[in-house]
Design a protein around this motif. Structure first.
Motif, mmCIF file in Angstrom:
data_model
loop_
_atom_site.group_PDB
_atom_site.id
_atom_site.type_symbol
_atom_site.label_atom_id
_atom_site.label_comp_id
_atom_site.label_asym_id
_atom_site.label_seq_id
_atom_site.Cartn_x
_atom_site.Cartn_y
_atom_site.Cartn_z
ATOM 1 N N UNK A 87 1.336 5.048 -7.418
ATOM 2 C CA UNK A 87 2.782 4.071 -7.689
ATOM 3 C C UNK A 87 3.272 4.460 -9.045
ATOM 4 N N UNK A 88 4.525 5.039 -8.977
ATOM 5 C CA UNK A 88 5.023 5.001 -10.285
ATOM 6 C C UNK A 88 6.600 4.306 -10.386
ATOM 7 N N UNK A 89 6.316 3.464 -11.234
ATOM 8 C CA UNK A 89 7.507 2.548 -11.590
ATOM 9 C C UNK A 89 7.854 2.762 -12.916
ATOM 10 N N UNK A 90 9.256 2.799 -12.934
ATOM 11 C CA UNK A 90 10.078 3.210 -14.255
ATOM 12 C C UNK A 90 11.297 2.483 -14.686
ATOM 13 N N UNK A 91 11.329 1.759 -15.771
ATOM 14 C CA UNK A 91 12.533 1.013 -16.120
ATOM 15 C C UNK A 91 13.188 1.899 -17.265
ATOM 16 N N UNK A 92 14.599 1.922 -17.111
ATOM 17 C CA UNK A 92 15.259 2.878 -18.123
ATOM 18 C C UNK A 92 15.974 1.961 -19.215
ATOM 19 N N UNK A 93 16.555 2.515 -20.109
ATOM 20 C CA UNK A 93 17.383 1.770 -20.942
ATOM 21 C C UNK A 93 18.902 1.390 -20.489
ATOM 22 N N UNK A 94 19.087 1.632 -19.251
ATOM 23 C CA UNK A 94 20.450 1.142 -18.527
ATOM 24 C C UNK A 94 20.003 0.214 -17.593
ATOM 25 N N UNK A 95 18.902 -0.508 -17.440
ATOM 26 C CA UNK A 95 18.286 -1.240 -16.546
ATOM 27 C C UNK A 95 18.248 -1.006 -15.352
ATOM 28 N N UNK A 96 18.090 0.247 -14.978
ATOM 29 C CA UNK A 96 17.802 0.896 -13.747
ATOM 30 C C UNK A 96 16.505 0.987 -13.526
ATOM 31 N N UNK A 97 15.884 0.627 -12.330
ATOM 32 C CA UNK A 97 14.314 0.526 -12.073
ATOM 33 C C UNK A 97 14.018 1.726 -10.991
ATOM 34 N N UNK A 98 13.341 2.491 -11.223
ATOM 35 C CA UNK A 98 13.115 3.721 -10.463
ATOM 36 C C UNK A 98 11.706 3.442 -9.663
ATOM 37 N N UNK A 99 11.585 3.594 -8.566
ATOM 38 C CA UNK A 99 9.981 3.477 -8.098
ATOM 39 C C UNK A 99 9.719 4.555 -7.104
ATOM 40 N N UNK A 100 8.521 4.942 -6.996
ATOM 41 C CA UNK A 100 7.921 6.351 -6.075
ATOM 42 C C UNK A 100 6.541 5.896 -5.886
ATOM 43 N N UNK A 101 6.554 5.931 -4.430
ATOM 44 C CA UNK A 101 5.153 5.551 -3.782
ATOM 45 C C UNK A 101 4.659 6.908 -3.135
ATOM 46 N N UNK A 102 3.378 7.438 -3.326
ATOM 47 C CA UNK A 102 2.782 8.854 -2.801
ATOM 48 C C UNK A 102 1.610 8.270 -2.085
ATOM 49 N N UNK A 103 1.573 8.533 -0.839
ATOM 50 C CA UNK A 103 0.480 8.383 -0.018
ATOM 51 C C UNK A 103 -0.051 9.539 0.369
ATOM 52 N N UNK A 104 -1.332 9.813 0.161
ATOM 53 C CA UNK A 104 -1.948 11.106 0.557
ATOM 54 C C UNK A 104 -2.737 10.825 1.799
ATOM 55 N N UNK A 105 -3.038 11.972 2.514
ATOM 56 C CA UNK A 105 -3.736 11.626 3.774
ATOM 57 C C UNK A 105 -3.627 10.737 4.776
ATOM 58 N N UNK A 106 -1.926 10.368 4.889
ATOM 59 C CA UNK A 106 -1.581 9.356 5.849
ATOM 60 C C UNK A 106 -1.628 10.198 7.254
ATOM 61 N N UNK A 107 -1.429 11.337 7.092
ATOM 62 C CA UNK A 107 -1.677 12.458 8.188
ATOM 63 C C UNK A 107 -2.623 13.488 7.743
ATOM 64 N N UNK A 108 -3.224 14.251 8.539
ATOM 65 C CA UNK A 108 -4.302 15.130 8.266
ATOM 66 C C UNK A 108 -3.262 16.341 7.514
ATOM 67 N N UNK A 109 -3.600 16.648 6.318
ATOM 68 C CA UNK A 109 -3.069 18.000 5.373
ATOM 69 C C UNK A 109 -1.677 17.531 4.995
ATOM 70 N N UNK A 110 -1.317 16.204 5.105
ATOM 71 C CA UNK A 110 0.205 15.924 4.865
ATOM 72 C C UNK A 110 0.091 14.709 3.776
ATOM 73 N N UNK A 111 1.138 14.770 2.960
ATOM 74 C CA UNK A 111 1.485 13.389 2.000
ATOM 75 C C UNK A 111 2.697 13.064 2.201
ATOM 76 N N UNK A 112 3.258 11.719 1.833
ATOM 77 C CA UNK A 112 4.426 11.226 2.095
ATOM 78 C C UNK A 112 4.829 10.386 0.832
ATOM 79 N N UNK A 113 6.224 10.584 0.529
ATOM 80 C CA UNK A 113 6.529 10.166 -0.943
ATOM 81 C C UNK A 113 7.831 9.251 -0.495
ATOM 82 N N UNK A 114 7.795 7.979 -0.944
ATOM 83 C CA UNK A 114 9.108 7.311 -0.597
ATOM 84 C C UNK A 114 9.415 6.933 -2.234
ATOM 85 N N UNK A 115 10.964 7.340 -2.404
ATOM 86 C CA UNK A 115 11.347 6.561 -3.666
ATOM 87 C C UNK A 115 12.668 6.251 -3.610
#
Length: 274
Positions: free
Chosen positions: A67-95
């Motif tokens: 889980x990667x959460x970032x807040x910048x100087x423009x009050x913007x909040x970015x979030x990225x969630x990476x899930x490994x092995x959700x499926x065999x040999x695959x990873x999923x990223x939601x941002x």
């Protein structure tokens, strides 16, 4: 999956890193701290001309989740969630980014012993679609990517490339810009301390050629010097020193021989990791 080919964006990556990485002509400061639980906190500041940009990020790594959460100087909040092995040999990223409600994106990467597939779709009513794939191995790989804008029903990009990698050299040939340009790159490891590389670009629309050559030399285990020279008259140099474990100070400079009345560009980057 050690023999799997690299994702398509990594074709020609060694040359890009040799010729472009660490060439920063602004003032940048990065402080990284680790908590007892392994959570990483990073504060970054960038002075670009008269403007200042900054952000604070938190990176949490679990067994199968990042889980990667970032807040910048423009009050913007970015979030990225990476899930490994959700499926065999695959990873999923939601941002996604707040308050931009159209910034949501879903990425899926699938890795096979002889193929790598990446797909991306925007999470909005008229999303951008991106698909890339490579086949082969770590030694030889062939790949391509395509982008589609559902709002205009048009292709935003289509590129293709092939790479050949050995322990002491790497070569790649890329057809880019919707077939409008051809890029050839080569990197050779002369010895454990010295690498040299070159990039040649041919643009078919105006029949123009451009090239860049560069080198990287490790003066000692803690100091690296990089140089590059382009046919447009620009010469650059980077000196990077690891003055303590994982803490780097980087000085960059570039001189433009065609802009004789302008001062050379100079940049300084300091990365601290206590």
């Amino acid at each position: 999956m050690g023999s799997s080919p690299a994702p398509f964006p990594d074709i020609g990556r060694k040359a890009k890193d040799l010729l472009n990485k660490d060439y920063i002509f602004d003032q940048k400061f990065t402080l990284t701290m680790l908590s007892a639980t392994g959570t990483e906190f990073v504060a970054t500041g960038l002075q670009k001309d008269d403007l200042f940009f900054g952000d604070i990020s938190t990176l949490y790594k679990g067994q199968n989740t990042i889980v990667d959460l970032k807040i910048d100087s423009h009050s913007s909040v970015s979030t990225k969630v990476t899930v490994k092995n959700l499926m065999p040999s695959a990873k999923v990223v939601i941002s996604f980014k707040i308050p931009d409600h159209k910034s949501g994106k879903l990425d899926v990467q699938y890795v096979h012993p002889h193929a790598t597939l990446n797909s991306s779709i925007g999470l909005n009513p008229t999303p951008l679609l991106d698909l890339s794939a490579t086949i082969g191995s770590q030694t030889v790989s062939l790949g391509g990517e395509v982008g589609f804008d559902t709002a205009s029903s048009s292709l935003t990009k289509y590129n293709a490339g092939i790479s050949f990698n050995k322990p002491d050299f790497s070569a790649a040939l890329m057809l880019e810009d919707k077939g409008e340009s051809l890029r050839a790159t080569y990197v050779h490891t002369v010895n454990p301390t010295t690498s040299v590389g070159a990039e040649l670009i041919r643009r078919f629309s105006n029949h123009a050629n451009s090239f860049t050559i560069g080198s990287s030399y490790s003066v000692d285990p803690f100091t690296t010097v990089k140089t590059r020279l382009s046919n447009n008259g620009k010469a650059g140099m980077v000196v990077q020193r690891e003055w303590r474990p994982k803490s780097l100070i980087t000085l960059s400079a570039e001189y433009d021989s065609k802009a004789v009345n302008s001062s050379p560009r100079v940049g300084l980057a300091l990365a601290l990791k206590p």
